[in-house]
Write a protein that holds these residues in place. Structure first.
Motif, PDB file in Angstrom:
ATOM      1  N   SER A   1     -20.521   5.911 -46.117  1.00 60.20           N
ATOM      2  CA  SER A   1     -19.739   4.756 -46.564  1.00 60.20           C
ATOM      3  C   SER A   1     -20.651   3.567 -46.819  1.00 60.20           C
ATOM      4  O   SER A   1     -21.694   3.407 -46.170  1.00 60.20           O
ATOM      5  CB  SER A   1     -18.694   4.384 -45.502  1.00 60.20           C
ATOM      6  OG  SER A   1     -18.030   3.202 -45.847  1.00 60.20           O
ATOM      7  N   PHE A   2     -20.240   2.733 -47.783  1.00 59.24           N
ATOM      8  CA  PHE A   2     -20.970   1.495 -48.044  1.00 59.24           C
ATOM      9  C   PHE A   2     -20.521   0.375 -47.114  1.00 59.24           C
ATOM     10  O   PHE A   2     -20.997  -0.749 -47.224  1.00 59.24           O
ATOM     11  CB  PHE A   2     -20.785   1.086 -49.513  1.00 59.24           C
ATOM     12  CG  PHE A   2     -21.564   1.946 -50.468  1.00 59.24           C
ATOM     13  CD1 PHE A   2     -22.894   1.678 -50.736  1.00 59.24           C
ATOM     14  CD2 PHE A   2     -20.976   3.038 -51.075  1.00 59.24           C
ATOM     15  CE1 PHE A   2     -23.627   2.469 -51.607  1.00 59.24           C
ATOM     16  CE2 PHE A   2     -21.684   3.843 -51.949  1.00 59.24           C
ATOM     17  CZ  PHE A   2     -23.024   3.562 -52.220  1.00 59.24           C
ATOM     18  N   THR A   3     -19.583   0.684 -46.229  1.00 60.53           N
ATOM     19  CA  THR A   3     -19.180  -0.241 -45.176  1.00 60.53           C
ATOM     20  C   THR A   3     -19.783   0.235 -43.856  1.00 60.53           C
ATOM     21  O   THR A   3     -19.547   1.365 -43.433  1.00 60.53           O
ATOM     22  CB  THR A   3     -17.651  -0.307 -45.051  1.00 60.53           C
ATOM     23  OG1 THR A   3     -17.082  -0.713 -46.296  1.00 60.53           O
ATOM     24  CG2 THR A   3     -17.243  -1.273 -43.948  1.00 60.53           C
ATOM     25  N   SER A   4     -20.553  -0.585 -43.218  1.00 59.44           N
ATOM     26  CA  SER A   4     -21.222  -0.189 -41.978  1.00 59.44           C
ATOM     27  C   SER A   4     -20.195   0.113 -40.887  1.00 59.44           C
ATOM     28  O   SER A   4     -19.169  -0.564 -40.772  1.00 59.44           O
ATOM     29  CB  SER A   4     -22.166  -1.296 -41.502  1.00 59.44           C
ATOM     30  OG  SER A   4     -23.181  -1.525 -42.456  1.00 59.44           O
ATOM     31  N   GLY A   5     -20.483   1.122 -40.104  1.00 54.63           N
ATOM     32  CA  GLY A   5     -19.584   1.485 -39.015  1.00 54.63           C
ATOM     33  C   GLY A   5     -20.170   2.578 -38.160  1.00 54.63           C
ATOM     34  O   GLY A   5     -21.195   3.191 -38.505  1.00 54.63           O
ATOM     35  N   GLY A   6     -19.541   2.812 -37.058  1.00 54.55           N
ATOM     36  CA  GLY A   6     -20.009   3.852 -36.153  1.00 54.55           C
ATOM     37  C   GLY A   6     -18.940   4.218 -35.145  1.00 54.55           C
ATOM     38  O   GLY A   6     -18.027   3.432 -34.874  1.00 54.55           O
ATOM     39  N   THR A   7     -19.031   5.404 -34.603  1.00 56.09           N
ATOM     40  CA  THR A   7     -18.102   5.866 -33.574  1.00 56.09           C
ATOM     41  C   THR A   7     -18.896   6.587 -32.488  1.00 56.09           C
ATOM     42  O   THR A   7     -19.963   7.162 -32.749  1.00 56.09           O
ATOM     43  CB  THR A   7     -17.044   6.824 -34.138  1.00 56.09           C
ATOM     44  OG1 THR A   7     -17.707   7.983 -34.683  1.00 56.09           O
ATOM     45  CG2 THR A   7     -16.221   6.163 -35.224  1.00 56.09           C
ATOM     46  N   PHE A   8     -18.348   6.548 -31.286  1.00 59.89           N
ATOM     47  CA  PHE A   8     -18.912   7.312 -30.172  1.00 59.89           C
ATOM     48  C   PHE A   8     -17.773   7.822 -29.317  1.00 59.89           C
ATOM     49  O   PHE A   8     -16.838   7.091 -29.022  1.00 59.89           O
ATOM     50  CB  PHE A   8     -19.852   6.460 -29.329  1.00 59.89           C
ATOM     51  CG  PHE A   8     -20.397   7.185 -28.133  1.00 59.89           C
ATOM     52  CD1 PHE A   8     -19.875   6.967 -26.856  1.00 59.89           C
ATOM     53  CD2 PHE A   8     -21.417   8.113 -28.273  1.00 59.89           C
ATOM     54  CE1 PHE A   8     -20.368   7.645 -25.760  1.00 59.89           C
ATOM     55  CE2 PHE A   8     -21.910   8.794 -27.178  1.00 59.89           C
ATOM     56  CZ  PHE A   8     -21.386   8.561 -25.917  1.00 59.89           C
ATOM     57  N   GLU A   9     -17.847   9.086 -28.950  1.00 55.95           N
ATOM     58  CA  GLU A   9     -16.785   9.707 -28.155  1.00 55.95           C
ATOM     59  C   GLU A   9     -17.410  10.554 -27.061  1.00 55.95           C
ATOM     60  O   GLU A   9     -18.345  11.317 -27.311  1.00 55.95           O
ATOM     61  CB  GLU A   9     -15.910  10.578 -29.061  1.00 55.95           C
ATOM     62  CG  GLU A   9     -14.812  11.328 -28.327  1.00 55.95           C
ATOM     63  CD  GLU A   9     -14.041  12.252 -29.254  1.00 55.95           C
ATOM     64  OE1 GLU A   9     -13.665  13.363 -28.814  1.00 55.95           O
ATOM     65  OE2 GLU A   9     -13.829  11.874 -30.426  1.00 55.95           O
ATOM     66  N   LEU A  10     -16.897  10.416 -25.856  1.00 52.92           N
ATOM     67  CA  LEU A  10     -17.379  11.191 -24.719  1.00 52.92           C
ATOM     68  C   LEU A  10     -16.178  11.823 -24.029  1.00 52.92           C
ATOM     69  O   LEU A  10     -15.228  11.123 -23.669  1.00 52.92           O
ATOM     70  CB  LEU A  10     -18.150  10.305 -23.741  1.00 52.92           C
ATOM     71  CG  LEU A  10     -18.896  11.012 -22.601  1.00 52.92           C
ATOM     72  CD1 LEU A  10     -19.997  11.908 -23.160  1.00 52.92           C
ATOM     73  CD2 LEU A  10     -19.492   9.986 -21.645  1.00 52.92           C
ATOM     74  N   SER A  11     -16.217  13.145 -23.861  1.00 47.06           N
ATOM     75  CA  SER A  11     -15.094  13.870 -23.257  1.00 47.06           C
ATOM     76  C   SER A  11     -15.580  14.620 -22.023  1.00 47.06           C
ATOM     77  O   SER A  11     -16.684  15.179 -22.016  1.00 47.06           O
ATOM     78  CB  SER A  11     -14.497  14.875 -24.253  1.00 47.06           C
ATOM     79  OG  SER A  11     -14.077  14.235 -25.429  1.00 47.06           O
ATOM     80  N   TYR A  12     -14.717  14.620 -20.990  1.00 45.84           N
ATOM     81  CA  TYR A  12     -14.999  15.344 -19.762  1.00 45.84           C
ATOM     82  C   TYR A  12     -13.890  16.356 -19.521  1.00 45.84           C
ATOM     83  O   TYR A  12     -12.765  16.188 -19.977  1.00 45.84           O
ATOM     84  CB  TYR A  12     -15.079  14.397 -18.556  1.00 45.84           C
ATOM     85  CG  TYR A  12     -16.224  13.417 -18.587  1.00 45.84           C
ATOM     86  CD1 TYR A  12     -17.453  13.758 -18.025  1.00 45.84           C
ATOM     87  CD2 TYR A  12     -16.088  12.171 -19.178  1.00 45.84           C
ATOM     88  CE1 TYR A  12     -18.514  12.858 -18.041  1.00 45.84           C
ATOM     89  CE2 TYR A  12     -17.141  11.256 -19.209  1.00 45.84           C
ATOM     90  CZ  TYR A  12     -18.346  11.620 -18.637  1.00 45.84           C
ATOM     91  OH  TYR A  12     -19.394  10.736 -18.656  1.00 45.84           O
ATOM     92  N   GLY A  13     -14.218  17.410 -18.762  1.00 42.62           N
ATOM     93  CA  GLY A  13     -13.204  18.397 -18.410  1.00 42.62           C
ATOM     94  C   GLY A  13     -13.627  19.191 -17.192  1.00 42.62           C
ATOM     95  O   GLY A  13     -14.674  18.930 -16.590  1.00 42.62           O
ATOM     96  N   ASN A  14     -12.793  20.177 -16.827  1.00 39.77           N
ATOM     97  CA  ASN A  14     -13.138  21.002 -15.683  1.00 39.77           C
ATOM     98  C   ASN A  14     -14.268  21.954 -16.046  1.00 39.77           C
ATOM     99  O   ASN A  14     -14.701  22.056 -17.197  1.00 39.77           O
ATOM    100  CB  ASN A  14     -11.921  21.756 -15.161  1.00 39.77           C
ATOM    101  CG  ASN A  14     -11.292  22.640 -16.231  1.00 39.77           C
ATOM    102  OD1 ASN A  14     -11.657  22.603 -17.393  1.00 39.77           O
ATOM    103  ND2 ASN A  14     -10.326  23.447 -15.823  1.00 39.77           N
TER     104      ASN A  14
END
Length: 593
Positions: free
Chosen positions: A241-254
Motif C-alpha cells: 500500500s502507498f499508505t503506511s501501516g503495520g499490524t502485529f498479532e500474538l496468540s497463545y493457547g494450550n
C-alpha cells in the motif's frame, strides 16, 4: 468499526474525591452490557476486553457481561466473536445504564469482492458455486492453514498423515488419500495470487497475510490455466500500500501454542510501495513417546513474504513477490486406534505376531496419546518462490501476465510399523521439487450482457529423489511378512537390514489455451460456455535396487527375500492432447450474501 457511547453514573463520594484528585479516572467501576446480533438475539461466548490491557469478560447465555474499568478516560472496549465483525466502543464516561452492542455477521456483507473468475467482481454477481472466507474471519477462527480452514467450509475435506501424503478434496472429489503417487496431478487446484502450487504439501503451510480465500466447486479448467477437475482454492494475499501501516498479532493457547504475525507496508516513492510480512507458529507435542521420553507431533513453523508494487500509472500495476516457509516438526506419529481380526490364518493375525515377538502395545486406548516408536519422526519441509504479476487495464478489461518459479524440499523420517518393534527400521522419501509457470490472460466486459476470460498457460515441473528414497527392514520384519509356516522365515539376520533405495526423476509439462464467456440472458439467468485445449507430457526415470540382509546363495532364502523387495528399473513417457468444454446455465437466486 468504532461506536461512541456516553455512559453516566450517579455521583458518589468516592467519585467526587477521585475527580478532585485526577480528572476522568474511575476506581473499581463496573461496565455492564449486552451483546446481540442484528436481530437482537443475545450472543453468548463473545469476548469483551479493554484494549491495551489483559482485562476481559465473556458474555453469558443471555449475552450479558460485566467488566471492571480502571483506566483513564477515554478507553476502548473491543468485542470479538468468531463469525462476526470485531467491534470497538470508545468509553468517555460511566453510566448506571447497561448498554447494548450489536455485532454484524461476517456472512452478511453488502459486497464481497472476489477474483474467482480471473477478474474483480462481487461474489453476489458470480454465477458459479463459490464460498468466500475473509482473511480477518479466518484469523478470528484460528484458521491459519487449510486444515483449520476446512472447518469453515463444509464442502472441503483435507486428509493428511504428513505434508507429502496430503489429500485436498472438495465435495469428496480431488485426491485419493494414502501414499501419494507423484505422477498424478491433484484434482483440486491450489492457487496463491494466481500461481498454481503443484504439491499438495502447500496446504499444510501457515497462511501469510491473507486478504481472502475463495473455494470454487466443480471443474475450473476453462477459468484457470492448470486443469482442475474437482475445484480450486484461490487465495489472495494483501497488496503493498502507498499508505503506511503495520499490524502485529500474538496468540497463545494450550500445549504451549504461540503464534506471532506481523506485517509492515508503505511507500518507497511516488510509484513504488513495499510490504513485508512474517508468521511464526510453535506448539508442544501432543503425543508422548515413552521409548524416547519425549513429546512428539509439535509445531515449529516460520514464514516470510516480501512484496514490491510498481504503479507507473492508474492503469498499470507490476508486483514482484518472494516468499519462503519452513517447517521442522518432530512428527507426525500416529497412535494405534484399535486392532481388528482379518481373514488371514491365525499365525498372521496381529495379536499372534506381537505375542510371538514378546511385545505388547504401550496402550490400547488411543486417547492416552502414548507410543513407543523407536525410529525418529521428522517432517521437515521448505517451500518458497518468486512471482512477477503484471496487470494492465486495456479497454474494458485487464491483461494479466503471471510468471512464477517455486521450490519444495522434503526431508522425512517415519516409523512405518507404528510400534516399538523393528519391522521397518527406516522409511524415508526425501525429495526436491521445482516448478515454472507462465500464464497470460485477458478478462473483461464485451458488452452490457457479455463478459469473459481468455488465456494461455504453460507449466513445467521436476520432482526428484534427494538423493534416494529408502525403506529398510528391521529384525522383526520376518514375522510381519511371514506368508507360510516354513521355519526358514526365522533364519537369523535374513531380513535384518534388507531394504531398497530408489532414485527417480519425474518431468512434467502442461500447456493450455482456455476461455469462458458469461452471457447474462437476464439479470438472474446466465449461460456459461467455455472451452479448453490441453496438452500434457510426462517422463519418468525410475531405478530401485535392493541392499543388505543375509548374504546367501540358498534359493529358498533368496525367494523369501524376493517376496519382500526386488530390483526394478524402467523409463516411461506419455503425452496427451484433448479438447474439453462446458455449457452451463446458472441462476442467481439471491441478491446478497
Amino acid at each position: 468499526m468504532k461506536t461512541h457511547y456516553p455512559i453516566r453514573t450517579t455521583p458518589t463520594l468516592f467519585i467526587l474525591i477521585a475527580l478532585l484528585l485526577i480528572s476522568a479516572v474511575s476506581f473499581g467501576q463496573t461496565i455492564d452490557g449486552v451483546i446481540t446480533d442484528g436481530d437482537g438475539a443475545p450472543l453468548p461466548g463473545a469476548t469483551v476486553s479493554i484494549k491495551g490491557t489483559s482485562v476481559y469478560a465473556v458474555t453469558d447465555a443471555e449475552g450479558k457481561f460485566s467488566i471492571a474499568a480502571r483506566q483513564q478516560f477515554p478507553f476502548t472496549i473491543t468485542v470479538r466473536l468468531v463469525g462476526y465483525r470485531t467491534q470497538e466502543v470508545e468509553v468517555y464516561e460511566l453510566s448506571d445504564e447497561p448498554f447494548q452492542i450489536q455485532l454484524i455477521d461476517d456472512s452478511l456483507l453488502d459486497e464481497v469482492t472476489v477474483t474467482a473468475r480471473r477478474r474483480t467482481e462481487t461474489a453476489q454477481e458470480v454465477p458459479i458455486p463459490i464460498a468466500v472466507i475473509a482473511g480477518a474471519r479466518a484469523d478470528d477462527a484460528g484458521a491459519f492453514n487449510v486444515n483449520r480452514l476446512k472447518e469453515l467450509v463444509p464442502s472441503v475435506q483435507l486428509y493428511t498423515s504428513n505434508p507429502r501424503n496430503t489429500a485436498l478434496n472438495i465435495r469428496g472429489l480431488g485426491t485419493t488419500f494414502g501414499l501419494i503417487n507423484d505422477g498424478i496431478d491433484p484434482g483440486v487446484g491450489f492457487y496463491v495470487d494466481g500461481v498454481y502450487y503443484a504439491r499438495t504439501a502447500a496446504t499444510t503451510l501457515d497462511f501469510i497475510d491473507v486478504e481472502r480465500i475463495e473455494v470454487l466447486r466443480g471443474p475450473q479448467g476453462t477459468l484457470f490455466g492448470k486443469n482442475t477437475t474437482a475445484g480450486a482454492f484461490n487465495i489472495t494475499t494483501k497488496k503493498a500500500s502507498f499508505t503506511s501501516g503495520g499490524t502485529f498479532e500474538l496468540s497463545y493457547g494450550n500445549y504451549g501454542f504461540i503464534q506471532a504475525k506481523t506485517s509492515i507496508t508503505g511507500p518507497l516513492s511516488k510509484t513504488l510501495a513495499a510490504r513485508i510480512s512474517f508468521v511464526g507458529t510453535q506448539r508442544d507435542g501432543t503425543i508422548y513417546n515413552i521409548a524416547k521420553d519425549e513429546w512428539v507431533n509439535d509445531l515449529n513453523n516460520l514464514g516470510i513474504r516480501g512484496q514490491i508494487l510498481y504503479a507507473p500509472s492508474e492503469r498499470t500495476e507490476i508486483t514482484l513477490t518472494a516468499d519462503a516457509s519452513k517447517q521442522e516438526p518432530n512428527g507426525y506419529a500416529q497412535v494405534v486406534a484399535g486392532v481388528a481380526p482379518t481373514l488371514r490364518p491365525a499365525y498372521r493375525q496381529f495379536e499372534q505376531i506381537i505375542a510371538d515377538l514378546n511385545y505388547d502395545l504401550p496402550s490400547r486406548n488411543p486417547f492416552d496419546r502414548v507410543i513407543d516408536h523407536d525410529t525418529p519422526w521428522r517432517s521437515d519441509q521448505t517451500f518458497g518462490g518468486v512471482t512477477l504479476n503484471v496487470n494492465i487495464e486495456i479497454g474494458n478489461g485487464t491483461l494479466t501476465s503471471t510468471t512464477a518459479w517455486r521450490y519444495w524440499t522434503w526431508g522425512p523420517s517415519n516409523d512405518r510399523d507404528f510400534t516399538g518393534l523393528q519391522a521397518l527400521s527406516l522409511s524415508q522419501a526425501p525429495s526436491k521439487h521445482d516448478q515454472w509457470s507462465q500464464e497470460v490472460r485477458y478478462a473483461g466486459t464485451i458488452s452490457n450482457r457479455l463478459s469473459g476470460v481468455v488465456g494461455m498457460f504453460a507449466f513445467a515441473q521436476n520432482l526428484r529423489t534427494d538423493p534416494y528414497h529408502t525403506e529398510e527392514s528391521g529384525r522383526d520384519q520376518w514375522r510381519f511378512s511371514q506368508s507360510s509356516t516354513s521355519e526358514l522365515w526365522a533364519t537369523p539376520g535374513l531380513l535384518d537390514g534388507f531394504g531398497i533405495r530408489t532414485t527417480s526423476d519425474l518431468n512434467t509439462f502442461s500447456g493450455a489455451v482456455f476461455g469462458q464467456l458469461d452471457w447474462a440472458i437476464t439479470d438472474r439467468l446466465h449461460l456459461l460456455p467455455g472451452l479448453r485445449l490441453n496438452y500434457d507430457q510426462k517422463e519418468v526415470d525410475f531405478d530401485r535396487r535392493t541392499y543388505g540382509g543375509l548374504q546367501t546363495d540358498d534359493p529358498e532364502l533368496l525367494a523369501i527375500k524376493a517376496s519382500i523387495y526386488t530390483d526394478q528399473q524402467f523409463q516411461a513417457s506419455t503425452d496427451n492432447t484433448n479438447l474439453s468444454g462446458q455449457l452451463k446455465p446458472s441462476n442467481l437466486s439471491i441478491k446478497k450474501i
